[in-house]
Design a protein around this motif. Sequence first.
Motif, PDB file in Angstrom:
ATOM      1  N   ASP A  34      11.881 -28.986  24.775  1.00 23.84           N
ATOM      2  CA  ASP A  34      10.776 -29.380  24.020  1.00 23.84           C
ATOM      3  C   ASP A  34       9.925 -28.708  23.136  1.00 23.84           C
ATOM      4  N   SER A  35       9.886 -26.882  23.027  1.00 23.63           N
ATOM      5  CA  SER A  35       9.661 -26.162  22.578  1.00 23.63           C
ATOM      6  C   SER A  35      10.619 -25.329  21.232  1.00 23.63           C
ATOM      7  N   GLY A  36      12.070 -25.609  22.037  1.00 25.46           N
ATOM      8  CA  GLY A  36      12.992 -25.326  19.979  1.00 25.46           C
ATOM      9  C   GLY A  36      13.079 -23.836  20.413  1.00 25.46           C
ATOM     10  N   LEU A  37      13.271 -22.909  21.527  1.00 27.80           N
ATOM     11  CA  LEU A  37      13.807 -22.445  22.009  1.00 27.80           C
ATOM     12  C   LEU A  37      15.556 -22.658  22.222  1.00 27.80           C
ATOM     13  N   SER A  38      16.464 -21.407  22.157  1.00 23.66           N
ATOM     14  CA  SER A  38      17.394 -21.605  22.262  1.00 23.66           C
ATOM     15  C   SER A  38      17.863 -21.533  24.020  1.00 23.66           C
ATOM     16  N   LYS A  39      18.787 -21.685  24.170  1.00 21.09           N
ATOM     17  CA  LYS A  39      19.423 -22.091  25.606  1.00 21.09           C
ATOM     18  C   LYS A  39      19.046 -20.677  26.692  1.00 21.09           C
ATOM     19  N   ASN A  40      19.160 -20.412  26.977  1.00 19.12           N
ATOM     20  CA  ASN A  40      18.804 -19.563  28.347  1.00 19.12           C
ATOM     21  C   ASN A  40      17.366 -18.945  28.267  1.00 19.12           C
ATOM     22  N   VAL A  41      16.074 -19.594  26.851  1.00 21.23           N
ATOM     23  CA  VAL A  41      15.432 -17.921  26.729  1.00 21.23           C
ATOM     24  C   VAL A  41      14.471 -17.820  27.901  1.00 21.23           C
ATOM     25  N   VAL A  42      13.999 -19.952  28.260  1.00 20.90           N
ATOM     26  CA  VAL A  42      13.643 -19.664  29.151  1.00 20.90           C
ATOM     27  C   VAL A  42      13.489 -18.729  30.106  1.00 20.90           C
ATOM     28  N   GLY A  43      14.643 -19.408  30.826  1.00 20.39           N
ATOM     29  CA  GLY A  43      14.868 -18.530  32.371  1.00 20.39           C
ATOM     30  C   GLY A  43      15.010 -16.163  32.397  1.00 20.39           C
ATOM     31  N   ASN A  44      15.339 -16.415  30.535  1.00 20.32           N
ATOM     32  CA  ASN A  44      15.152 -14.790  30.891  1.00 20.32           C
ATOM     33  C   ASN A  44      13.464 -14.959  30.843  1.00 20.32           C
ATOM     34  N   ILE A  45      12.992 -15.594  30.292  1.00 21.37           N
ATOM     35  CA  ILE A  45      11.155 -15.205  30.469  1.00 21.37           C
ATOM     36  C   ILE A  45      11.006 -15.275  31.753  1.00 21.37           C
ATOM     37  N   GLU A  46      11.305 -16.272  32.513  1.00 20.15           N
ATOM     38  CA  GLU A  46      10.798 -16.626  33.379  1.00 20.15           C
ATOM     39  C   GLU A  46      11.033 -15.174  34.433  1.00 20.15           C
ATOM     40  N   ARG A  47      12.981 -14.940  34.350  1.00 21.03           N
ATOM     41  CA  ARG A  47      12.891 -13.740  35.480  1.00 21.03           C
ATOM     42  C   ARG A  47      12.845 -13.033  35.306  1.00 21.03           C
ATOM     43  N   GLY A  48      11.835 -12.386  34.526  1.00 23.10           N
ATOM     44  CA  GLY A  48      11.266 -11.313  33.314  1.00 23.10           C
ATOM     45  C   GLY A  48      12.255 -10.096  33.275  1.00 23.10           C
ATOM     46  N   GLU A  49      13.074 -10.330  32.413  1.00 22.66           N
ATOM     47  CA  GLU A  49      14.391  -9.557  31.561  1.00 22.66           C
ATOM     48  C   GLU A  49      14.443 -10.557  30.116  1.00 22.66           C
ATOM     49  N   ALA A  50      12.964 -11.049  29.821  1.00 21.09           N
ATOM     50  CA  ALA A  50      12.774 -10.570  27.733  1.00 21.09           C
ATOM     51  C   ALA A  50      11.486 -11.091  28.067  1.00 21.09           C
TER      52      ALA A  50
END
Length: 74
Positions: A34-50
């Motif tokens: 829905d956001s047009g982000l690439s795979k794994n981006v959301v998980g990386n952000i949620e874990r504070g890694e990005a």
Amino acid sequence: MNGKRDKRTLNAFGRNLRKLRHTKGISQEALEFDSGLSKNVVGNIERGEANPTFTTIKALAKGLGIPIKDLVDF
């Protein structure tokens, strides 16, 4: 900013994103689509890694159907 403060901020942002996503009942995969982000981006952000850019934050807000301020108000 220093490293510890950066990490705390990124972790807090990630926790808030996860909470908002769960509240909306949206999976990470659906938010990525829905956001047009690439795979794994959301998980990386949620874990504070990005450290998301403003354009990424804007895309996340659009994908969640919420105002940007809700993402950064933690």
